[in-house]
Design an enzyme around this catalytic site. Sequence first.
Site, PDB file in Angstrom:
ATOM      1  N   ASN A  25       1.090   4.258   9.563  1.00 36.65           N
ATOM      2  CA  ASN A  25       2.040   4.683   8.532  1.00 36.65           C
ATOM      3  C   ASN A  25       2.731   5.978   8.931  1.00 36.65           C
ATOM      4  O   ASN A  25       3.952   6.125   8.794  1.00 36.65           O
ATOM      5  CB  ASN A  25       1.326   4.883   7.200  1.00 36.65           C
ATOM      6  N   CYS A  81       0.848  -1.201   0.000  1.00 31.15           N
ATOM      7  CA  CYS A  81       0.000   0.000   0.000  1.00 31.15           C
ATOM      8  C   CYS A  81       0.878   1.243   0.000  1.00 31.15           C
ATOM      9  O   CYS A  81       0.718   2.125  -0.837  1.00 31.15           O
ATOM     10  CB  CYS A  81      -0.926  -0.004   1.200  1.00 31.15           C
TER      11      CYS A  81
END
Length: 282
Positions: free
Chosen positions: A197, A166
């Site tokens: 993230n 991703c």
Amino acid sequence: MKVYHDLVSRVLEHGVRKENRTGTDTISSFSEFYKIDLADGFPLLTTKKVFFRSVILELLWYLRGEDNISWLRDENDCHIWDAWADENGHVGPIYPVLWRKFPYHDEEEVNFEGVAHNIKKQIPARKEVDQLGRAIELLKTNPNSRRIVVSAWHPGLLSKMALPPCHLMYIFNVADGRLNCHLTQRSGDIALGIPFNMACYAALTMAVAQEVGLKPGIFAHTIVDAHIYVNHVDGLREQLKREPKPLPTLKIANKPVDELAFEDFVLEGYEHHPSIRFEVAV
């Protein structure tokens, strides 16, 4: 953090409902962007609890270059990747492999001995690139380079991956003695994935900056498909009602990145609102 709350608000207000492979619809917004100055504190959300231990263990796992989650799951009781691993813990050549052992093929002449004569044939020889190691070396030797890139997208290996990356590319950039990092992400789960993230890459940037003798700079993040799963909407609306608290401080032991252990990351002053439970869409 205000930038995160603004991101959530934009996606809720302007996003469109879309079907996807998980079976749970999303509210999706194209090409969202935010940036954070790491001098303002470590970007761990305060309007809900983010599990710092899991963030750092995941980062350390990325640094190991492995295609198996046994170090995470069995040695450290961290189960954030369990849903994508097979029964033996294999996840294929995803982030750890692509960061540290990115495979490619080079044409190399090899001799084959036949029964009657020698046969000379061109075959591809498999090689590997430690992308992060190369990036750190470039930061030390040529910090003004615009080519300090780490890519986690390998079209030839997608079928072997448990989950195609991703967050697929990050680029380091040096300006005025500070190390900046820009992350490009093809797909981002706003409620669950993006807080991880954000914290993971901030910690990576801080650790690399320390190794190469720079100060942490800006973390910037572009999310191509920024989405909120429909069963996360209520939880995020609750989170938006909460007042952010001051950001914590992260101290990292002065060691090369490859020598860091969990105990070398010390989080100080983390005050947060209660956890909000969000279901993982697999």
